[in-house]
Design a protein around this motif. Sequence first.
Motif, PDB file in Angstrom:
ATOM      1  N   ALA A   1       0.828  -1.206   0.000  1.00  0.00           N
ATOM      2  CA  ALA A   1       0.000   0.000   0.000  1.00  0.00           C
ATOM      3  C   ALA A   1       0.866   1.260   0.000  1.00  0.00           C
ATOM      4  O   ALA A   1       0.463   2.286  -0.544  1.00  0.00           O
ATOM      5  N   GLY A   2       2.053   1.158   0.583  1.00  0.00           N
ATOM      6  CA  GLY A   2       2.963   2.287   0.601  1.00  0.00           C
ATOM      7  C   GLY A   2       3.786   2.430  -0.670  1.00  0.00           C
ATOM      8  O   GLY A   2       4.617   3.327  -0.764  1.00  0.00           O
ATOM      9  N   GLY A   3       3.610   1.548  -1.621  1.00  0.00           N
ATOM     10  CA  GLY A   3       4.324   1.634  -2.877  1.00  0.00           C
ATOM     11  C   GLY A   3       5.684   0.958  -2.866  1.00  0.00           C
ATOM     12  O   GLY A   3       6.453   1.095  -3.803  1.00  0.00           O
ATOM     13  N   LEU A   4       5.995   0.230  -1.819  1.00  0.00           N
ATOM     14  CA  LEU A   4       7.271  -0.474  -1.709  1.00  0.00           C
ATOM     15  C   LEU A   4       7.095  -1.919  -2.176  1.00  0.00           C
ATOM     16  O   LEU A   4       7.053  -2.846  -1.373  1.00  0.00           O
ATOM     17  N   ASP A   5       6.994  -2.106  -3.469  1.00  0.00           N
ATOM     18  CA  ASP A   5       6.692  -3.426  -4.007  1.00  0.00           C
ATOM     19  C   ASP A   5       7.805  -4.430  -3.754  1.00  0.00           C
ATOM     20  O   ASP A   5       7.544  -5.605  -3.506  1.00  0.00           O
ATOM     21  N   GLY A   6       9.051  -4.013  -3.795  1.00  0.00           N
ATOM     22  CA  GLY A   6      10.165  -4.919  -3.525  1.00  0.00           C
ATOM     23  C   GLY A   6      10.171  -5.396  -2.082  1.00  0.00           C
ATOM     24  O   GLY A   6      10.398  -6.579  -1.802  1.00  0.00           O
ATOM     25  N   VAL A   7       9.905  -4.483  -1.165  1.00  0.00           N
ATOM     26  CA  VAL A   7       9.830  -4.852   0.254  1.00  0.00           C
ATOM     27  C   VAL A   7       8.648  -5.783   0.489  1.00  0.00           C
ATOM     28  O   VAL A   7       8.750  -6.758   1.233  1.00  0.00           O
ATOM     29  N   ALA A   8       7.526  -5.490  -0.159  1.00  0.00           N
ATOM     30  CA  ALA A   8       6.342  -6.338  -0.012  1.00  0.00           C
ATOM     31  C   ALA A   8       6.620  -7.748  -0.514  1.00  0.00           C
ATOM     32  O   ALA A   8       6.164  -8.729   0.082  1.00  0.00           O
TER      33      ALA A   8
END
Length: 126
Positions: A19-26
């Motif tokens: 949701a925060g836009g951190l797709d790599g972290v997700a």
Amino acid sequence: MGSRLLPFGLALAALAAQAGGLDGVALYVGLLAVPAAAAAAFVAISDVLDERPALLRASTSGLALLFVVVSSAVRESAAQGAGIPALATSALVGALIVYAIPVVLWVLEPYALPRARASARLRTTP
């Protein structure tokens, strides 16, 4: 006994990172949630096999493990630079809902219909 909150927390963190836009972290947090969810499911299933009352926990942990694996697989196989598929998000939300089912039932337990006690049904003659 394994922690039942760890896979829930990791799935929630993966959803928050997405949701925060951190797709790599997700992606990496979601991949980290897979072994945690598997450990929780294996512990719950072993409790059932040891004849402990953990059938609800075993079934919900197993289903949540399925959702976490599907979410991680879909997220990993998405094309680079493309958006995250809706199935990945839906599977994470499904895992969170399934993890919350035992908590909801525990909260609603005092409102359940009272059952007749077995000792009250048995009548002894003097």
